[in-house]
Design a protein around this motif. Structure first.
Motif, PDB file in Angstrom:
ATOM      1  N   LEU A 102       7.821   4.399  -4.720  1.00  0.00           N
ATOM      2  CA  LEU A 102       8.601   3.345  -4.069  1.00  0.00           C
ATOM      3  C   LEU A 102       8.088   1.952  -4.428  1.00  0.00           C
ATOM      4  CD1 LEU A 102       9.289   4.854  -0.529  1.00  0.00           C
ATOM      5  CD2 LEU A 102      10.883   4.564  -2.429  1.00  0.00           C
ATOM      6  N   ILE A 103       6.784   1.840  -4.691  1.00  0.00           N
ATOM      7  CA  ILE A 103       6.253   0.543  -5.147  1.00  0.00           C
ATOM      8  C   ILE A 103       6.937   0.159  -6.454  1.00  0.00           C
ATOM      9  CG2 ILE A 103       4.200  -0.715  -5.907  1.00  0.00           C
ATOM     10  CD1 ILE A 103       2.516   1.087  -4.118  1.00  0.00           C
ATOM     11  N   GLY A 104       7.066   1.144  -7.357  1.00  0.00           N
ATOM     12  CA  GLY A 104       7.744   0.893  -8.629  1.00  0.00           C
ATOM     13  C   GLY A 104       9.208   0.535  -8.433  1.00  0.00           C
TER      14      GLY A 104
ATOM     15  N   HIS B 176       0.864  -1.182   0.000  1.00  0.00           N
ATOM     16  CA  HIS B 176       0.000   0.000   0.000  1.00  0.00           C
ATOM     17  C   HIS B 176       0.901   1.232   0.000  1.00  0.00           C
ATOM     18  CE1 HIS B 176      -3.774   2.209   1.046  1.00  0.00           C
ATOM     19  NE2 HIS B 176      -2.883   3.090   1.471  1.00  0.00           N
ATOM     20  N   GLY B 177       0.636   2.170  -0.889  1.00  0.00           N
ATOM     21  CA  GLY B 177       1.529   3.300  -1.100  1.00  0.00           C
ATOM     22  C   GLY B 177       1.403   4.426  -0.088  1.00  0.00           C
ATOM     23  N   ARG B 178       1.223   4.090   1.169  1.00  0.00           N
ATOM     24  CA  ARG B 178       1.206   5.087   2.241  1.00  0.00           C
ATOM     25  C   ARG B 178       2.034   4.573   3.420  1.00  0.00           C
ATOM     26  NH1 ARG B 178      -4.108   5.709   0.221  1.00  0.00           N
ATOM     27  NH2 ARG B 178      -4.721   7.884  -0.103  1.00  0.00           N
ATOM     28  N   THR B 179       2.357   5.481   4.320  1.00  0.00           N
ATOM     29  CA  THR B 179       3.011   5.092   5.568  1.00  0.00           C
ATOM     30  C   THR B 179       1.949   4.850   6.630  1.00  0.00           C
ATOM     31  OG1 THR B 179       3.157   7.368   6.372  1.00  0.00           O
ATOM     32  CG2 THR B 179       4.984   6.549   5.003  1.00  0.00           C
ATOM     33  N   ARG B 180       2.366   4.270   7.744  1.00  0.00           N
ATOM     34  CA  ARG B 180       1.431   4.080   8.850  1.00  0.00           C
ATOM     35  C   ARG B 180       0.957   5.433   9.365  1.00  0.00           C
ATOM     36  NH1 ARG B 180       0.019   5.515  14.290  1.00  0.00           N
ATOM     37  NH2 ARG B 180      -1.847   4.221  14.531  1.00  0.00           N
ATOM     38  N   GLU B 181       1.871   6.400   9.428  1.00  0.00           N
ATOM     39  CA  GLU B 181       1.552   7.723   9.952  1.00  0.00           C
ATOM     40  C   GLU B 181       0.440   8.393   9.150  1.00  0.00           C
ATOM     41  OE1 GLU B 181       4.499  11.079   9.679  1.00  0.00           O
ATOM     42  OE2 GLU B 181       4.697  10.653  11.823  1.00  0.00           O
ATOM     43  N   GLN B 182       0.391   8.124   7.852  1.00  0.00           N
ATOM     44  CA  GLN B 182      -0.636   8.726   6.994  1.00  0.00           C
ATOM     45  C   GLN B 182      -2.018   8.152   7.228  1.00  0.00           C
ATOM     46  OE1 GLN B 182       1.788   8.187   3.154  1.00  0.00           O
ATOM     47  NE2 GLN B 182       0.380   9.846   2.632  1.00  0.00           N
ATOM     48  N   LEU B 183      -2.104   6.959   7.758  1.00  0.00           N
ATOM     49  CA  LEU B 183      -3.365   6.220   7.809  1.00  0.00           C
ATOM     50  C   LEU B 183      -3.920   6.123   6.382  1.00  0.00           C
ATOM     51  CD1 LEU B 183      -4.960   7.678  11.068  1.00  0.00           C
ATOM     52  CD2 LEU B 183      -3.632   5.574  10.807  1.00  0.00           C
ATOM     53  N   TYR B 184      -5.056   6.819   6.094  1.00  0.00           N
ATOM     54  CA  TYR B 184      -5.599   6.803   4.739  1.00  0.00           C
ATOM     55  C   TYR B 184      -5.680   8.225   4.168  1.00  0.00           C
ATOM     56  CZ  TYR B 184      -6.717   2.004   5.803  1.00  0.00           C
ATOM     57  OH  TYR B 184      -6.617   0.679   6.144  1.00  0.00           O
TER      58      TYR B 184
ATOM     59  N   THR C 205       4.720   1.729 -12.963  1.00  0.00           N
ATOM     60  CA  THR C 205       5.423   0.841 -12.024  1.00  0.00           C
ATOM     61  C   THR C 205       5.705  -0.557 -12.548  1.00  0.00           C
ATOM     62  OG1 THR C 205       3.337   0.069 -11.048  1.00  0.00           O
ATOM     63  CG2 THR C 205       4.361   2.040 -10.074  1.00  0.00           C
ATOM     64  N   SER C 206       4.913  -1.021 -13.524  1.00  0.00           N
ATOM     65  CA  SER C 206       5.032  -2.393 -14.050  1.00  0.00           C
ATOM     66  C   SER C 206       4.752  -3.460 -13.000  1.00  0.00           C
ATOM     67  CB  SER C 206       6.426  -2.628 -14.654  1.00  0.00           C
ATOM     68  OG  SER C 206       6.678  -1.729 -15.704  1.00  0.00           O
TER      69      SER C 206
END
Length: 337
Positions: A186-188, A170-178, A219-220
């Motif tokens: 970074l996923i890419g 999932h392209g977020r940090t824990r701090e961001q929640l949703y 990202t492929s």
């Protein structure tokens, strides 16, 4: 892409595991509209070890689910190993480890995304689970704990070394929640890291076919995972597949079409649940998402969310049909919150 002996063609679409959302009736609707891989709601390892019936009920699988994963979470390695063994008894196609849930009630016990604070323990837990079961094991996680703590590259390599067969990010940090936008950069990078050979599944803010194609091109990744975007909109899977195949967007459904879909989901839920009121209450989160952007809809929405019987819901749905009928909904601006 492959997970164990399961071969998934093209760009498979995964329905993300969500507590109080991905139960039987919603999974059935998403499957009907084109979701390729199902997940149960995530289940607590401690509850499984204690043999809590309510938790075990979440793991009941059905023929339509296949391929399907049971997702488990926890902080104690021994309990997680035992939970994986219990999950295996329900014969999922794979077992998924939750290293991504950001919710306080999960994180405060050291589970979910809290495991991103202790990568050696995460790796050890994963390796022991992989050794304890014959079923393929996968994992789902986030980019990191905060904007200044983004270890996802190391996480991917450690979990691959531990034996997982696919990783959803999932392209977020824990701090961001949703909050904010999902960051797929970074996923890419993980996907294109030559050291990472397992399939990478991208997750976060996929709310249209056009967005899915954009993220896929950037990202492929091997597969896409859709979560909150499908709540109240299970046909999103169909829209994404159509766009990936044709480059064209399907027209948004009319209110009449949405009402019929909601009725079907409600019927499936009541058929599955043995208590009418609980079956209705479970649907409220979905009710709230089914009709975005209708003018002067507030009062009918409140009535829908307060209904406690099947008869009440159907009366309100008839009012909605009568008032809005062929009105075409616009889900492109629908909130993912």
């Amino acid at each position: 892409m492959k997970i164990g002996n399961i071969e998934l063609k093209g760009t498979p679409l995964f329905l993300a595991p969500m507590e109080d959302v991905t139960y039987k009736s919603f999974r059935m609707m998403c499957k009907k509209f084109g979701a390729d891989v199902m997940y149960t709601e995530f289940v607590s390892s401690e509850a499984l070890v204690r043999d809590v019936e309510k938790t075990k009920r979440k793991m009941h699988l059905f023929d339509f689910d296949r391929p399907v994963a049971i997702q488990i979470y926890g902080h104690n390695i021994d309990s997680m190993v035992r939970a994986a063994q219990v999950a295996e008894e329900f014969e999922p196609d794979f077992i998924d480890i939750n290293y991504g849930c950001p919710m306080k009630k999960i994180v405060r016990h050291g589970a979910g995304s809290a495991m991103l604070k202790d990568l050696p323990k995460m790796q050890k837990m994963t390796a022991e689970i992989v050794r304890a079961v014959k079923t393929p094991v996968t994992a789902k996680t986030r980019l990191g704990w905060s904007a200044g703590d983004l270890p996802i590259g190391e996480v991917a390599e450690r979990l691959q070394d531990a034996g997982i067969q696919a990783l959803a990010i999932h392209g977020r940090t824990r701090e961001q929640l949703y909050s904010g936008e999902a960051d797929w950069t970074l996923i890419g990078e993980v996907k294109n890291n030559p050291k990472v050979q397992i399939p990478i599944i991208g997750n976060g803010d996929i709310n249209s076919g056009k967005k899915a194609k954009q993220l896929l091109d950037e990202t492929s990744v091997d597969a896409l995972m859709i979560g909150r975007g499908a709540i109240g909109r299970p046909w999103l899977f169909r829209e994404i597949k159509h766009y990936l195949q044709t480059g064209e967007e399907l027209p948004q459904p009319t209110v009449n079409e949405v009402v019929e879909t909601l009725k079907e989901q409600l019927h499936l839920n009541l058929e599955w649940r043995d208590n009418e009121r609980s079956g209705i209450l479970m649907m409220r989160r979905h009710f709230a998402k089914y009709f975005p952007g209708l003018p002067n809809f507030r009062e009918l929405k409140i009535q829908l969310l307060r209904a406690e019987t099947n008869e009440e819901v159907h009366v309100i749905l008839e009012k909605i049909t009568k008032e809005y009928g062929n009105f075409q909904l616009d889900f492109s601006t629908a909130s993912l919150k």
